[in-house]
Design an enzyme around this catalytic site. Structure first.
Site, PDB file in Angstrom:
ATOM      1  N   ASP A  16      32.743  37.322  35.016  1.00 11.48           N
ATOM      2  CA  ASP A  16      33.071  38.769  35.584  1.00 11.48           C
ATOM      3  C   ASP A  16      33.286  38.287  37.052  1.00 11.48           C
ATOM      4  O   ASP A  16      32.244  38.215  37.744  1.00 11.48           O
ATOM      5  CB  ASP A  16      32.307  39.893  35.101  1.00 11.48           C
ATOM      6  CG  ASP A  16      32.211  39.951  33.852  1.00 11.48           C
ATOM      7  OD1 ASP A  16      33.336  40.411  33.296  1.00 11.48           O
ATOM      8  OD2 ASP A  16      30.982  40.258  33.132  1.00 11.48           O
ATOM      9  N   ASP A  27      31.393  34.420  41.929  1.00 13.54           N
ATOM     10  CA  ASP A  27      31.732  35.216  43.173  1.00 13.54           C
ATOM     11  C   ASP A  27      30.494  36.195  43.509  1.00 13.54           C
ATOM     12  O   ASP A  27      30.666  36.983  44.426  1.00 13.54           O
ATOM     13  CB  ASP A  27      32.769  36.360  42.390  1.00 13.54           C
ATOM     14  CG  ASP A  27      32.197  37.052  41.367  1.00 13.54           C
ATOM     15  OD1 ASP A  27      31.368  36.750  40.534  1.00 13.54           O
ATOM     16  OD2 ASP A  27      32.378  38.622  41.663  1.00 13.54           O
ATOM     17  N   ASP A  67      30.637  31.223  36.434  1.00 11.18           N
ATOM     18  CA  ASP A  67      30.359  32.735  36.226  1.00 11.18           C
ATOM     19  C   ASP A  67      31.601  33.450  35.396  1.00 11.18           C
ATOM     20  O   ASP A  67      32.764  32.649  35.423  1.00 11.18           O
ATOM     21  CB  ASP A  67      30.168  33.509  37.389  1.00 11.18           C
ATOM     22  CG  ASP A  67      30.036  34.839  37.361  1.00 11.18           C
ATOM     23  OD1 ASP A  67      29.331  35.413  36.235  1.00 11.18           O
ATOM     24  OD2 ASP A  67      30.796  35.482  38.038  1.00 11.18           O
TER      25      ASP A  67
END
Length: 227
Positions: A13, A173, A11
């Site tokens: 961001d 995240d 991922d």
């Protein structure tokens, strides 16, 4: 499917870069554009990873589709303007990210890629600002897929690289990243420095690491268990 290669999908961001400042600022611009109250910071960061149209629908379900569309456009314009003004400082890499990416990219047994809610334009600008062009062999962006946690990004990346789900890991995240990985039959490693609470992440991730220095051990544990 290849029995010799492993695929690691990152991922962006909240995982590779810390873009929360520009995300919150641009979301404020988006809500102001339609005269709607802005959600608090935690609520805004809770939707990071979703495609923008899905994110706006979650954050402002009482608004109609045209209003949400104006919010998406205002967000994009603001984000682009901030990036143009701030350059790489707009979304700084987390400590250790660049070193880990280049080390993994140099291995013969590993392929690395991206699975992000960013647009193609947004990802290209980020890669350019950090000198990461050519590091990833597969780049899956929001323009071409349903929003996370739909597994389309992971499934496409595995198809492009020929890597089996048992040899594929998603590093992210958010709960959306981990749900996406599971839906595709892949493994998930959560990171504690991002935008979703660690306790929520732990409910969905196979494991959660505290810094990039712990990634190699986490990956080796998955590879050993799968052989």
């Amino acid at each position: 499917m290849s029995a010799d290669l492993r695929l690691i999908l990152f991922d962006v961001d909240g995982t590779l870069v810390d873009s929360q400042g520009d995300i919150v600022a641009s979301m404020t611009v988006a809500f102001d554009a339609v005269g709607h109250p802005v959600p608090d910071r935690a609520t805004v960061l809770g939707i990071v990873g979703l495609s923008l149209d899905v994110a706006m629908a979650r954050l402002a379900p009482e608004l109609d589709a045209p209003a949400q569309g104006r919010m998406v456009a205002a967000y994009k314009d603001s984000y682009v303007a901030l990036r143009a003004t701030k350059g790489a400082a707009s979304s700084p890499l987390y400590p250790g990210a660049a070193q880990v990416l280049r080390a993994l990219a140099g291995r013969d047994d590993v392929l690395i890629g991206v699975a992000t809610g960013k647009s193609r334009r947004g990802l290209d600008a980020l890669l350019d600002s950090h000198g990461l062009r050519g590091v990833f062999v597969t780049e899956q962006v929001a323009d071409h897929h349903p929003s996370k946690p739909h597994p389309s990004m992971v499934l496409t990346a595995m198809d492009e690289t020929g890597v089996d789900p048992r040899d594929t890991v998603v590093v992210g995240d958010t709960v959306f990243d981990m749900q996406m990985a599971r839906a595709a039959g892949a493994h998930g490693i959560g990171v504690a420095w991002g935008y979703h609470p660690v306790d929520a992440l732990q409910e969905h991730a196979g494991q959660v690491i505290d810094d990039f220095g712990a990634l190699d051990v986490a990956l080796n544990g998955i590879w050993r268990a799968g052989r």
